[in-house]
Design a protein around this motif. Structure first.
Motif, PDB file in Angstrom:
ATOM      1  N   GLU A 106     -13.676  13.540  69.130  1.00  0.00           N
ATOM      2  CA  GLU A 106     -14.225  14.865  68.855  1.00  0.00           C
ATOM      3  C   GLU A 106     -13.973  16.085  69.681  1.00  0.00           C
ATOM      4  N   ILE A 107     -13.127  15.687  70.812  1.00  0.00           N
ATOM      5  CA  ILE A 107     -12.524  16.861  71.624  1.00  0.00           C
ATOM      6  C   ILE A 107     -11.231  16.697  72.204  1.00  0.00           C
ATOM      7  N   SER A 108     -10.465  16.592  71.144  1.00  0.00           N
ATOM      8  CA  SER A 108      -8.686  16.214  71.657  1.00  0.00           C
ATOM      9  C   SER A 108      -8.069  17.477  72.043  1.00  0.00           C
ATOM     10  N   ASP A 109      -8.451  18.661  71.763  1.00  0.00           N
ATOM     11  CA  ASP A 109      -7.839  19.825  71.813  1.00  0.00           C
ATOM     12  C   ASP A 109      -7.623  19.936  73.448  1.00  0.00           C
ATOM     13  N   GLY A 110      -6.029  20.114  73.878  1.00  0.00           N
ATOM     14  CA  GLY A 110      -5.735  20.257  75.244  1.00  0.00           C
ATOM     15  C   GLY A 110      -5.335  18.915  75.850  1.00  0.00           C
ATOM     16  N   TYR A 111      -5.505  17.928  74.956  1.00  0.00           N
ATOM     17  CA  TYR A 111      -5.354  16.587  75.838  1.00  0.00           C
ATOM     18  C   TYR A 111      -4.279  15.936  74.879  1.00  0.00           C
ATOM     19  N   SER A 112      -3.275  14.786  75.368  1.00  0.00           N
ATOM     20  CA  SER A 112      -2.544  13.998  74.486  1.00  0.00           C
ATOM     21  C   SER A 112      -2.498  12.544  75.096  1.00  0.00           C
ATOM     22  N   VAL A 113      -2.241  11.757  74.391  1.00  0.00           N
ATOM     23  CA  VAL A 113      -2.338  10.366  74.867  1.00  0.00           C
ATOM     24  C   VAL A 113      -1.082   9.565  74.607  1.00  0.00           C
ATOM     25  N   SER A 114      -0.946   8.466  75.385  1.00  0.00           N
ATOM     26  CA  SER A 114       0.169   7.403  75.084  1.00  0.00           C
ATOM     27  C   SER A 114      -0.138   5.996  75.204  1.00  0.00           C
ATOM     28  N   ARG A 115       0.054   5.202  74.018  1.00  0.00           N
ATOM     29  CA  ARG A 115      -0.313   3.574  74.262  1.00  0.00           C
ATOM     30  C   ARG A 115       1.030   3.019  74.643  1.00  0.00           C
ATOM     31  N   GLN A 116       1.245   2.949  75.973  1.00  0.00           N
ATOM     32  CA  GLN A 116       2.578   2.333  76.107  1.00  0.00           C
ATOM     33  C   GLN A 116       2.778   0.726  75.867  1.00  0.00           C
ATOM     34  N   ALA A 117       1.683   0.168  76.016  1.00  0.00           N
ATOM     35  CA  ALA A 117       1.560  -1.236  75.554  1.00  0.00           C
ATOM     36  C   ALA A 117       0.237  -1.654  75.376  1.00  0.00           C
ATOM     37  N   GLN A 118      -0.116  -2.789  75.035  1.00  0.00           N
ATOM     38  CA  GLN A 118      -1.439  -3.242  74.583  1.00  0.00           C
ATOM     39  C   GLN A 118      -2.516  -3.014  75.782  1.00  0.00           C
ATOM     40  N   ALA A 119      -1.866  -3.280  76.944  1.00  0.00           N
ATOM     41  CA  ALA A 119      -2.831  -3.130  78.246  1.00  0.00           C
ATOM     42  C   ALA A 119      -2.875  -1.812  78.731  1.00  0.00           C
ATOM     43  N   LYS A 120      -2.105  -0.654  78.362  1.00  0.00           N
ATOM     44  CA  LYS A 120      -1.953   0.532  79.047  1.00  0.00           C
ATOM     45  C   LYS A 120      -2.408   1.621  78.028  1.00  0.00           C
ATOM     46  N   PHE A 121      -3.080   2.581  78.612  1.00  0.00           N
ATOM     47  CA  PHE A 121      -3.521   3.829  77.554  1.00  0.00           C
ATOM     48  C   PHE A 121      -3.563   4.983  78.774  1.00  0.00           C
ATOM     49  N   SER A 122      -2.766   6.024  78.550  1.00  0.00           N
ATOM     50  CA  SER A 122      -2.608   7.279  79.355  1.00  0.00           C
ATOM     51  C   SER A 122      -3.241   8.361  78.789  1.00  0.00           C
ATOM     52  N   LEU A 123      -3.882   9.232  79.459  1.00  0.00           N
ATOM     53  CA  LEU A 123      -4.403  10.327  79.113  1.00  0.00           C
ATOM     54  C   LEU A 123      -3.574  11.529  79.805  1.00  0.00           C
ATOM     55  N   SER A 124      -3.140  12.562  79.034  1.00  0.00           N
ATOM     56  CA  SER A 124      -2.359  13.696  79.654  1.00  0.00           C
ATOM     57  C   SER A 124      -3.058  14.996  79.617  1.00  0.00           C
ATOM     58  N   LEU A 125      -3.038  15.986  80.269  1.00  0.00           N
ATOM     59  CA  LEU A 125      -3.385  17.172  80.227  1.00  0.00           C
ATOM     60  C   LEU A 125      -2.128  18.008  80.383  1.00  0.00           C
ATOM     61  N   GLU A 126      -1.673  18.669  79.256  1.00  0.00           N
ATOM     62  CA  GLU A 126      -0.601  19.091  79.400  1.00  0.00           C
ATOM     63  C   GLU A 126      -0.459  20.405  80.462  1.00  0.00           C
ATOM     64  N   SER A 127      -1.508  21.192  80.322  1.00  0.00           N
ATOM     65  CA  SER A 127      -1.457  22.303  81.057  1.00  0.00           C
ATOM     66  C   SER A 127      -3.345  22.621  81.377  1.00  0.00           C
ATOM     67  N   ALA A 128      -3.570  22.198  82.607  1.00  0.00           N
ATOM     68  CA  ALA A 128      -4.891  21.761  83.021  1.00  0.00           C
ATOM     69  C   ALA A 128      -5.658  23.039  83.174  1.00  0.00           C
ATOM     70  N   ILE A 129      -6.744  23.211  82.712  1.00  0.00           N
ATOM     71  CA  ILE A 129      -7.626  24.491  82.877  1.00  0.00           C
ATOM     72  C   ILE A 129      -8.972  24.208  83.531  1.00  0.00           C
ATOM     73  N   PRO A 130      -9.481  24.915  84.393  1.00  0.00           N
ATOM     74  CA  PRO A 130     -10.798  24.665  84.979  1.00  0.00           C
ATOM     75  C   PRO A 130     -12.030  23.741  83.966  1.00  0.00           C
ATOM     76  N   ASN A 131     -12.095  24.372  82.799  1.00  0.00           N
ATOM     77  CA  ASN A 131     -13.274  23.726  82.012  1.00  0.00           C
ATOM     78  C   ASN A 131     -12.848  22.215  81.744  1.00  0.00           C
ATOM     79  N   GLN A 132     -11.704  21.733  82.146  1.00  0.00           N
ATOM     80  CA  GLN A 132     -11.514  20.154  82.010  1.00  0.00           C
ATOM     81  C   GLN A 132     -11.684  19.520  83.438  1.00  0.00           C
ATOM     82  N   THR A 133     -12.450  20.158  84.129  1.00  0.00           N
ATOM     83  CA  THR A 133     -13.151  19.504  85.269  1.00  0.00           C
ATOM     84  C   THR A 133     -14.060  18.653  84.761  1.00  0.00           C
ATOM     85  N   ALA A 134     -14.019  17.328  85.011  1.00  0.00           N
ATOM     86  CA  ALA A 134     -14.929  16.402  84.411  1.00  0.00           C
ATOM     87  C   ALA A 134     -14.689  14.971  85.199  1.00  0.00           C
TER      88      ALA A 134
END
Lengths: 113, 112
Positions: free
Chosen positions: A59-87
């Motif tokens: 529901e809130i994917s804007d500003g984020y991207s992900v990568s599933r490198q393997a079954q066991a690994k799932f990474s979340l990236s913030l391409e250009s962080a902004i203060p309202n991504q503080t959480a």
């Protein structure tokens, strides 16, 4: 050892920086999820993946991207962080269809200044 | 769309008091309902579940009954302990468990 681990546990970064949050699991689950938790808003789904080749927006994917490198690994990236991504960010896993329980990591507290 | 509404906190109780945390839901079809608990500094853990109407989930002295007629799943405990202090989340998942929707959380403080 914990079944779902997240790194880093805490991170302070500046506006505009790229940052990656990592999640690893030893449960052998196919499904992985990224949520963010904000006071008064509960958990909101950012992205989810049902297997290595399947990535879905939440529901809130804007500003984020992900990568599933393997079954066991799932990474979340913030391409250009902004203060309202503080959480507080949580990774979770579940076994698959007909499996109702989600297993959560300990969370990553991210502060964007 | 699917959603969960739960009572705002914090809720402060004395040890051995009765607890009720209200939760109502909106969903199409017949979702499964859950309560998760988050202890300080930790991730969420499943506390109890109910997968169909009139089911009662229970665990660690907590109970919740799936009420389809009132679209509710209130969490109850007859006698709380200091160790129950945590944040409690009501959640639902549509029939296929592909996605989960969480309420905003209710913080419970139990004083000795």
């Amino acid at each position: 050892d914990a079944d779902v681990t997240q790194t880093p546990r805490n991170r302070i970064t500046k506006t505009g920086k790229r940052i990656m949050l990592e999640c690893s699991q030893t449960k052998g689950h196919d499904r992985m999820y990224w949520y963010r938790q904000d006071p008064g808003l509960g958990l909101r789904l950012i992205y989810y993946s049902f297997d290595v080749k399947d990535i879905n927006k939440g529901e809130i994917s804007d500003g984020y991207s992900v990568s599933r490198q393997a079954q066991a690994k799932f990474s979340l990236s913030l391409e250009s962080a902004i203060p309202n991504q503080t959480a507080l960010y949580f990774c979770a896993t579940s076994a698959g269809p007909n499996s109702y329980e989600q297993y959560f990591g300990p969370g990553t507290r991210l502060t964007v200044t | 769309g699917d959603s969960v509404t739960q009572m705002e906190g914090p809720v402060t109780l004395s040890e051995e008091a009765c607890l009720t945390i209200n939760c109502t839901y909106t969903a199409t079809g017949y979702p499964s309902l859950f309560w998760y608990v988050q202890y300080p500094g930790e991730g969420l853990q499943l506390l109890l579940k109910a997968t169909k109407a009139d089911d009662k989930g229970s665990n660690k002295g907590f109970e919740a009954t799936y009420r389809k007629e009132t679209t509710s799943f209130h969490l109850e405990k007859g006698s709380v302990q200091v160790s129950d202090s945590a944040v409690y989340f009501c959640a639902l998942s549509p029939y296929n468990f592909n996605k989960f929707y969480f309420g905003s959380g209710t913080k419970l403080n139990v004083k000795p």
